[in-house]
Design an enzyme around this catalytic site. Sequence first.
Site, PDB file in Angstrom:
ATOM      1  N   SER A 161       0.844  -1.190   0.000  1.00 39.81           N
ATOM      2  CA  SER A 161       0.000   0.000   0.000  1.00 39.81           C
ATOM      3  C   SER A 161       0.877   1.236   0.000  1.00 39.81           C
ATOM      4  O   SER A 161       2.022   1.197   0.464  1.00 39.81           O
ATOM      5  CB  SER A 161      -0.883   0.010   1.252  1.00 39.81           C
ATOM      6  OG  SER A 161      -1.519   1.256   1.424  1.00 39.81           O
ATOM      7  N   TYR A 187       0.022  -0.020  10.603  1.00 39.21           N
ATOM      8  CA  TYR A 187      -0.357  -0.487   9.268  1.00 39.21           C
ATOM      9  C   TYR A 187       0.748  -0.183   8.264  1.00 39.21           C
ATOM     10  O   TYR A 187       1.142  -1.043   7.463  1.00 39.21           O
ATOM     11  CB  TYR A 187      -1.661   0.188   8.840  1.00 39.21           C
ATOM     12  CG  TYR A 187      -2.153  -0.228   7.475  1.00 39.21           C
ATOM     13  CD1 TYR A 187      -2.552  -1.545   7.223  1.00 39.21           C
ATOM     14  CD2 TYR A 187      -2.243   0.688   6.428  1.00 39.21           C
ATOM     15  CE1 TYR A 187      -3.007  -1.933   5.975  1.00 39.21           C
ATOM     16  CE2 TYR A 187      -2.708   0.306   5.179  1.00 39.21           C
ATOM     17  CZ  TYR A 187      -3.088  -0.998   4.957  1.00 39.21           C
ATOM     18  OH  TYR A 187      -3.533  -1.385   3.705  1.00 39.21           O
TER      19      TYR A 187
END
Length: 314
Positions: A161, A187
């Site tokens: 990501s 994350y």
Amino acid sequence: MTTAPRITTPFSASSTAAQVVDGIDLTGRRAIVTGGASGIGVETARALAGAGAEVTLAVRDPEAGRRTADDIIATTGNKEVHVAPLDLADRASVAAFAAAWGGPLHILVGNAGVMAAPETRTPEGWELQFATNHLGHFGLATALRPALAAAGGARVVSVSSSAHLRSPIVFEDIHYRERPYDPWTAYGQSKTANVLFAVEATGRWADDGITVNALHPGGIRTNLQRHVSMEEIERLRTANPTAVTDWKTPEQGAATSVLVATSPLLDGIGGRYFEDCEEAGPNRPGTRTGVAAYAVDPEAAARLWQISEEFLAS
């Protein structure tokens, strides 16, 4: 970071998975898609099945997996769509999945993940996002290495990501035992790990003909954001207007994964990071595109690999 020419393709941010795989015949190929019952995992699996591959959906919820498999079979006409249970945060589940796999594996798509979760720990005390997004996929891929090697020219797809730009691997405190927990940096750290895995695995597995690439699929509203409210998204957008791009459809979000998994343009290519169906360049300060230097640093990649082995062996 490789100094070889960057890979460019005829596709773009608006391309769909079906467009990317159009004209590619995957008959006789076998693929696994983790998290294949929701979000872009469904469309990744659908595109691979539509091109003729035998596809296994590796999912935490087998019932949801079966519903998805039935839908993919109905839309593609390919009956070779299977479901198997897999909980990436559970070492026993990962080991059982790998042990049950027989025969070669041509494509492994590490698509499943959790995003910005509240602070949660596995029984081992590992931070959940790192444990699921990285350690689970690391354990799965390494356990399946013989199957990948048997396929000849196998590809592993590591879904990362742009959030990797939020944090390098903080080796001194990966699991937030000392520093305050932050869901977004946790994350980001796990997504950096996904890129570093591609870098190190490509070098280690070259003799087996296995290539590993990482990618950013784009912004897609899926169950991945179940811990993230629209208010939080708007707060992030206001704080950093470049942080959230235009939303893609799930079909567009799956396109870069499918490109990395199938495109002849990537034959023999590994250790790279893609976005919007192109190989990404280095990140420029102040932007949310490109790949961070720390995410493709070979020393960090080697260190992460060693630490990951140690975690899973403990």
